[in-house]
Scaffold this motif. Structure first.
Motif, PDB file in Angstrom:
ATOM      1  N   LEU A  85      18.134 -13.820 -30.187  1.00  0.00           N
ATOM      2  CA  LEU A  85      18.671 -15.121 -29.789  1.00  0.00           C
ATOM      3  C   LEU A  85      19.906 -14.972 -28.897  1.00  0.00           C
ATOM      4  CD1 LEU A  85      18.082 -17.210 -33.015  1.00  0.00           C
ATOM      5  CD2 LEU A  85      16.774 -17.207 -30.891  1.00  0.00           C
ATOM      6  N   ALA A  86      20.697 -13.939 -29.121  1.00  0.00           N
ATOM      7  CA  ALA A  86      21.849 -13.695 -28.242  1.00  0.00           C
ATOM      8  C   ALA A  86      21.373 -13.342 -26.832  1.00  0.00           C
ATOM      9  CB  ALA A  86      22.727 -12.581 -28.808  1.00  0.00           C
ATOM     10  N   ALA A  87      20.323 -12.537 -26.737  1.00  0.00           N
ATOM     11  CA  ALA A  87      19.774 -12.189 -25.420  1.00  0.00           C
ATOM     12  C   ALA A  87      19.221 -13.427 -24.724  1.00  0.00           C
ATOM     13  CB  ALA A  87      18.690 -11.120 -25.560  1.00  0.00           C
ATOM     14  N   ALA A  88      18.516 -14.281 -25.482  1.00  0.00           N
ATOM     15  CA  ALA A  88      18.000 -15.527 -24.889  1.00  0.00           C
ATOM     16  C   ALA A  88      19.141 -16.403 -24.404  1.00  0.00           C
ATOM     17  CB  ALA A  88      17.152 -16.281 -25.917  1.00  0.00           C
ATOM     18  N   TRP A  89      20.237 -16.448 -25.163  1.00  0.00           N
ATOM     19  CA  TRP A  89      21.389 -17.258 -24.760  1.00  0.00           C
ATOM     20  C   TRP A  89      22.031 -16.706 -23.489  1.00  0.00           C
ATOM     21  CZ3 TRP A  89      26.700 -16.162 -24.527  1.00  0.00           C
ATOM     22  CH2 TRP A  89      27.501 -17.265 -24.236  1.00  0.00           C
ATOM     23  N   VAL A  90      22.176 -15.404 -23.390  1.00  0.00           N
ATOM     24  CA  VAL A  90      22.792 -14.801 -22.201  1.00  0.00           C
ATOM     25  C   VAL A  90      21.956 -15.100 -20.954  1.00  0.00           C
ATOM     26  CG1 VAL A  90      23.328 -12.591 -21.065  1.00  0.00           C
ATOM     27  CG2 VAL A  90      24.071 -13.009 -23.412  1.00  0.00           C
ATOM     28  N   VAL A  91      20.644 -14.922 -21.059  1.00  0.00           N
ATOM     29  CA  VAL A  91      19.758 -15.210 -19.915  1.00  0.00           C
ATOM     30  C   VAL A  91      19.831 -16.696 -19.556  1.00  0.00           C
ATOM     31  CG1 VAL A  91      17.341 -15.287 -19.170  1.00  0.00           C
ATOM     32  CG2 VAL A  91      18.228 -13.260 -20.327  1.00  0.00           C
ATOM     33  N   GLY A  92      19.752 -17.561 -20.558  1.00  0.00           N
ATOM     34  CA  GLY A  92      19.819 -19.005 -20.313  1.00  0.00           C
ATOM     35  C   GLY A  92      21.156 -19.433 -19.717  1.00  0.00           C
ATOM     36  N   ALA A  93      22.251 -18.883 -20.230  1.00  0.00           N
ATOM     37  CA  ALA A  93      23.579 -19.231 -19.708  1.00  0.00           C
ATOM     38  C   ALA A  93      23.707 -18.795 -18.247  1.00  0.00           C
ATOM     39  CB  ALA A  93      24.670 -18.579 -20.554  1.00  0.00           C
ATOM     40  N   HIS A  94      23.191 -17.619 -17.940  1.00  0.00           N
ATOM     41  CA  HIS A  94      23.230 -17.149 -16.544  1.00  0.00           C
ATOM     42  C   HIS A  94      22.459 -18.090 -15.627  1.00  0.00           C
ATOM     43  CE1 HIS A  94      23.313 -14.501 -13.120  1.00  0.00           C
ATOM     44  NE2 HIS A  94      21.989 -14.568 -13.047  1.00  0.00           N
ATOM     45  N   ARG A  95      21.270 -18.498 -16.055  1.00  0.00           N
ATOM     46  CA  ARG A  95      20.457 -19.419 -15.241  1.00  0.00           C
ATOM     47  C   ARG A  95      21.148 -20.778 -15.097  1.00  0.00           C
ATOM     48  NH1 ARG A  95      16.868 -17.690 -11.730  1.00  0.00           N
ATOM     49  NH2 ARG A  95      16.007 -19.770 -11.776  1.00  0.00           N
ATOM     50  N   ILE A  96      21.762 -21.265 -16.159  1.00  0.00           N
ATOM     51  CA  ILE A  96      22.472 -22.544 -16.076  1.00  0.00           C
ATOM     52  C   ILE A  96      23.618 -22.451 -15.074  1.00  0.00           C
ATOM     53  CG2 ILE A  96      24.013 -24.096 -17.367  1.00  0.00           C
ATOM     54  CD1 ILE A  96      22.147 -23.609 -19.807  1.00  0.00           C
ATOM     55  N   GLU A 113      24.260 -24.952 -26.325  1.00  0.00           N
ATOM     56  CA  GLU A 113      23.112 -24.070 -26.540  1.00  0.00           C
ATOM     57  C   GLU A 113      23.476 -22.928 -27.490  1.00  0.00           C
ATOM     58  OE1 GLU A 113      20.047 -24.688 -25.701  1.00  0.00           O
ATOM     59  OE2 GLU A 113      20.723 -26.531 -24.742  1.00  0.00           O
ATOM     60  N   ALA A 114      24.685 -22.400 -27.401  1.00  0.00           N
ATOM     61  CA  ALA A 114      25.112 -21.335 -28.318  1.00  0.00           C
ATOM     62  C   ALA A 114      25.123 -21.842 -29.756  1.00  0.00           C
ATOM     63  CB  ALA A 114      26.493 -20.818 -27.919  1.00  0.00           C
ATOM     64  N   VAL A 115      25.639 -23.051 -29.967  1.00  0.00           N
ATOM     65  CA  VAL A 115      25.664 -23.636 -31.314  1.00  0.00           C
ATOM     66  C   VAL A 115      24.239 -23.869 -31.810  1.00  0.00           C
ATOM     67  CG1 VAL A 115      26.339 -25.687 -32.620  1.00  0.00           C
ATOM     68  CG2 VAL A 115      27.954 -24.650 -31.018  1.00  0.00           C
ATOM     69  N   ALA A 116      23.366 -24.393 -30.945  1.00  0.00           N
ATOM     70  CA  ALA A 116      21.979 -24.643 -31.349  1.00  0.00           C
ATOM     71  C   ALA A 116      21.264 -23.345 -31.705  1.00  0.00           C
ATOM     72  CB  ALA A 116      21.234 -25.370 -30.230  1.00  0.00           C
ATOM     73  N   LEU A 117      21.476 -22.288 -30.928  1.00  0.00           N
ATOM     74  CA  LEU A 117      20.824 -21.011 -31.226  1.00  0.00           C
ATOM     75  C   LEU A 117      21.407 -20.371 -32.478  1.00  0.00           C
ATOM     76  CD1 LEU A 117      20.305 -19.561 -27.651  1.00  0.00           C
ATOM     77  CD2 LEU A 117      18.546 -20.360 -29.238  1.00  0.00           C
ATOM     78  N   ALA A 118      22.709 -20.557 -32.720  1.00  0.00           N
ATOM     79  CA  ALA A 118      23.304 -20.051 -33.957  1.00  0.00           C
ATOM     80  C   ALA A 118      22.700 -20.767 -35.164  1.00  0.00           C
ATOM     81  CB  ALA A 118      24.819 -20.234 -33.928  1.00  0.00           C
ATOM     82  N   PHE A 119      22.501 -22.071 -35.043  1.00  0.00           N
ATOM     83  CA  PHE A 119      21.862 -22.820 -36.124  1.00  0.00           C
ATOM     84  C   PHE A 119      20.425 -22.360 -36.323  1.00  0.00           C
ATOM     85  CE2 PHE A 119      19.446 -26.536 -37.640  1.00  0.00           C
ATOM     86  CZ  PHE A 119      20.034 -26.663 -38.896  1.00  0.00           C
ATOM     87  N   LEU A 120      19.714 -22.106 -35.232  1.00  0.00           N
ATOM     88  CA  LEU A 120      18.349 -21.596 -35.332  1.00  0.00           C
ATOM     89  C   LEU A 120      18.330 -20.237 -36.032  1.00  0.00           C
ATOM     90  CD1 LEU A 120      15.320 -21.775 -34.691  1.00  0.00           C
ATOM     91  CD2 LEU A 120      15.841 -20.767 -32.455  1.00  0.00           C
TER      92      LEU A 120
END
Length: 157
Positions: free
Chosen positions: A51-62, A22-29
């Motif tokens: 996008l970093a904030a979205a990644w942090v929230v998503g990673a926490h939920r995962i 997901e981090a790689v995909a968001l970096a590409f986005l």
């Protein structure tokens, strides 16, 4: 009094693979957005921070996803929502063989744990034998299923 919720298994290493993916995909986005809209300065900062904030929230939920047991019930943490069920609301805990039909072909997707409620509805537990937590550890999947069943039976007494 607050309930103490414990996950009866350790998360599998596949979760970290998903988080990195997901981090790689968001970096590409972010890169594609910056290129597409020719962003400069604050625009780049804004896209990067969002996008970093979205990644942090998503990673926490995962990392929190899964089934948690307590003395009075079962809590299911999904990617988007969580729900708590009392042991007494659950009529049956069962395994379900998942298959997907594509044309005339049936694709086997493995076993998942489902909860049948007394009101007739079914609840998915996020426990999937071929998922990131259990794919390489089928014995852990079986142990978790047995743990849920035994706790449910103990609560019914």
């Amino acid at each position: 009094m607050d309930e103490i919720w414990t996950r009866p298994y350790s998360p599998g290493p596949g979760r970290w693979l998903v988080i990195v993916w997901e981090a790689v995909a968001l970096a590409f986005l972010a890169w594609a957005t910056i290129q597409q809209f020719d962003l400069r300065g604050h625009g780049i900062t804004l896209v990067g921070c969002a996008l970093a904030a979205a990644w942090v929230v998503g990673a926490h939920r995962i990392l929190q996803m899964g089934a948690y047991v307590g003395r009075r019930g079962l809590r299911i943490h999904g990617l988007v929502r969580s729900r708590t069920l009392s042991w007494h609301d659950i009529a049956r805990i069962r395994l379900h063989r998942v298959t997907h039909k594509v044309g005339s072909f049936e694709i086997e997707s493995g076993m998942t744990v489902l909860l049948d409620r007394h009101d007739g509805s079914t609840v998915n537990t996020e426990l999937w034998a071929k998922g990131v937590d259990f794919h390489a550890r089928p014995s852990v999947f079986r142990a978790v299923y047995q743990e849920l069943r035994s706790r449910h039976l103990a609560a019914a007494k």
